[in-house]
Design a protein around this motif. Sequence first.
Motif, PDB file in Angstrom:
ATOM      1  N   ALA A 315       0.804  -1.220   0.000  1.00  0.00           N
ATOM      2  CA  ALA A 315       0.000   0.000   0.000  1.00  0.00           C
ATOM      3  C   ALA A 315       0.840   1.275   0.000  1.00  0.00           C
ATOM      4  CB  ALA A 315      -0.931   0.004   1.207  1.00  0.00           C
ATOM      5  N   LEU A 358      -3.593  -0.480  -3.993  1.00  0.00           N
ATOM      6  CA  LEU A 358      -4.491  -0.408  -2.845  1.00  0.00           C
ATOM      7  C   LEU A 358      -5.544  -1.509  -2.921  1.00  0.00           C
ATOM      8  CD1 LEU A 358      -5.018   3.465  -2.628  1.00  0.00           C
ATOM      9  CD2 LEU A 358      -3.538   2.035  -1.214  1.00  0.00           C
ATOM     10  N   TRP A 409      -2.540   6.554   2.171  1.00  0.00           N
ATOM     11  CA  TRP A 409      -2.614   5.247   1.519  1.00  0.00           C
ATOM     12  C   TRP A 409      -3.063   4.165   2.500  1.00  0.00           C
ATOM     13  CZ3 TRP A 409       2.790   6.676  -0.589  1.00  0.00           C
ATOM     14  CH2 TRP A 409       2.649   7.403  -1.782  1.00  0.00           C
ATOM     15  N   ASP A 412      -6.647   4.240   3.268  1.00  0.00           N
ATOM     16  CA  ASP A 412      -7.443   3.662   2.182  1.00  0.00           C
ATOM     17  C   ASP A 412      -7.568   2.145   2.276  1.00  0.00           C
ATOM     18  OD1 ASP A 412      -7.919   6.136   1.092  1.00  0.00           O
ATOM     19  OD2 ASP A 412      -6.296   6.019  -0.377  1.00  0.00           O
TER      20      ASP A 412
END
Length: 624
Positions: A315, A358, A409, A412
């Motif tokens: 990620a 992601l 990130w 997410d």
Amino acid sequence: MALLVSALVTGPLVASPGAVAAPEAAPNAKIERANQAPTILKVGVTQEVDSLNPFISITRTGTDILRTAFDFLTVYNQEEQKPIGSLAESWETSEDKLTWTFTIRPDLRWSDGEPLTAKDVAWTFNKMLTDEVARTANGSYVAQFESVDAPDETTLVVKTKVPQATMTSLDIPIVPEHIWSKMSDISAAPEYPMVGSGPYIITEFKEAQFTKMVANNNFWRGKPKVDELHFIYYRNADAAVTALQNGEIDLVNKLTPQQFDSLKSDPNIVLNQAQNRRFDEILINPGAATADGTPIGDGNPALKDIKLREAIATAIDTKTLVERVWSGYGEEAAGYIPPMFKDFAWSPSGDQKREFSLEKANAMLDEAGYRKGPDNVRLDKEGKPLNLRLLAHAERTIDEVAGPFIKGWLADVGINVTVQPVSDTQVNEATTRGEFDLAFSGWSANPDPDYVLSLQTCANRPNAQGTGGTPDSFLCDEEYDALYTQQLQEFDRAKRIEIVKQMQEMLNEKATLVILGYENALEAYRKDSFEGFPLQPRENGVIMNQQGYWGYYGATPAGEGPVPQFNDDGTITDGGDAQTSDAAAEEDSNTGLVLAIVGGVIVVLLVGGLFVARGRRKTAEDRE
């Protein structure tokens, strides 16, 4: 069959007591400035000094200063970072490579005038063998030593338990026995002025303010051109650049891309961009422990799960970081060894390559059982929210800019991150004690990869007090340790390279760290104050944070002639051929042989009773 390497070094910058005499009117000799104020090189630094104790210091700034204050058995040359003789003028090894005999230069002196002999080297190494704290910074180099002895003032004999490929690149500052043997606590801060053997003497230190040094008249290569060397601390690069523009300092590095670009129009500033030997990383605490396996620190126990660590690594978009944080002044992440050391550098390919995604990271976490809670934050196996701390260096650009990217990130994919900016010293102490979840970190690697590879071994973990070892990510893996031992004993360079690449592949798989990339060195200096500085490597190299002292030692004030460049053996290229000593002439006469002189170095190889002249081997290397 013994291998004998002999380096005859002559031609210092300026003759001084205990130094080899320079040829008369050497072109790079210091210009006397009668009735003038001393010349001072003021260097701006943006990292705090962790310690000026040579047994303890591990930071970029601390070791940079100490390299100018204490000499080593060997140093890396300017031209291509190969090890050459320094305090040791020659060495030989037994056929089984378990006994190494170093010949220490005669008539060496410490900065206080006391003789520097093989006894000082032996004391330094033996102190590290018998004192855990003395092994804090460089313990990996002596881990396989069996014994160290100095039978006389110019002979050092080191016996190792196993063959050790790093014996000609022991990155250990040699300290004076007559000073350090009187210290009851080897970890204590030293007294000033410090007695040393390098080109400069540390005379004064104020934490988070400055380190002041003066030229060492007893430096065996000769006194430097610059009388004083000051390292001045600034909280951030903006303050350092302003000081450079105002003429308050002469040299600075660690510029941001924006600062570097903005200085291009300044007629008084010279810029230097170079490939760096540093890698930046995010550490992921896999469960910190001491060298004996006792758990320490307060890392989130969920990070012991390799699947969680792999998802975190997936990620993090390292390509975006190079583009957005370094504005392209850097190279994309690959292996643990920076690409400037191309032989040992490794890049993942095929299934080894971890592409940023992601979507994939979310799927990995789902599969691993980290379900999301009502606030979209995933829960660990105990049902607790995955809240992680990201330790960052306050006022450091990469941390300030990259921190929000990484936080976003990971958010997410359902991981909550709190960025915690603290001082450099606090980051160093917390990561050594295992008091972190995630942390910004990085190391300056060496031409020989052994040191940074040792940071991942079980043995390099600290004691309960956070000393006695210097870990990186607290990895402790039997297979990795076995490969580390194997590469250390491998003298076949091609075979050693393959082992080192296997180790980097394993680090990639274990995901206890995420390489972010390799930032370029961005440096600047005032040309109205200085003609320039020797770079290392000589072509497109760096001024500061070298694997040696060439940049500071050869610093040339404005109007004082050309910047000296150093031969393969450390002699000066300017002024014609290097001079050989009378001893060399006698050796030539006695043997009746024509010895090869390559770049001012006389090298003799004894093979089966026959002398064969050849160039210096390219097998030696080292650390930071």
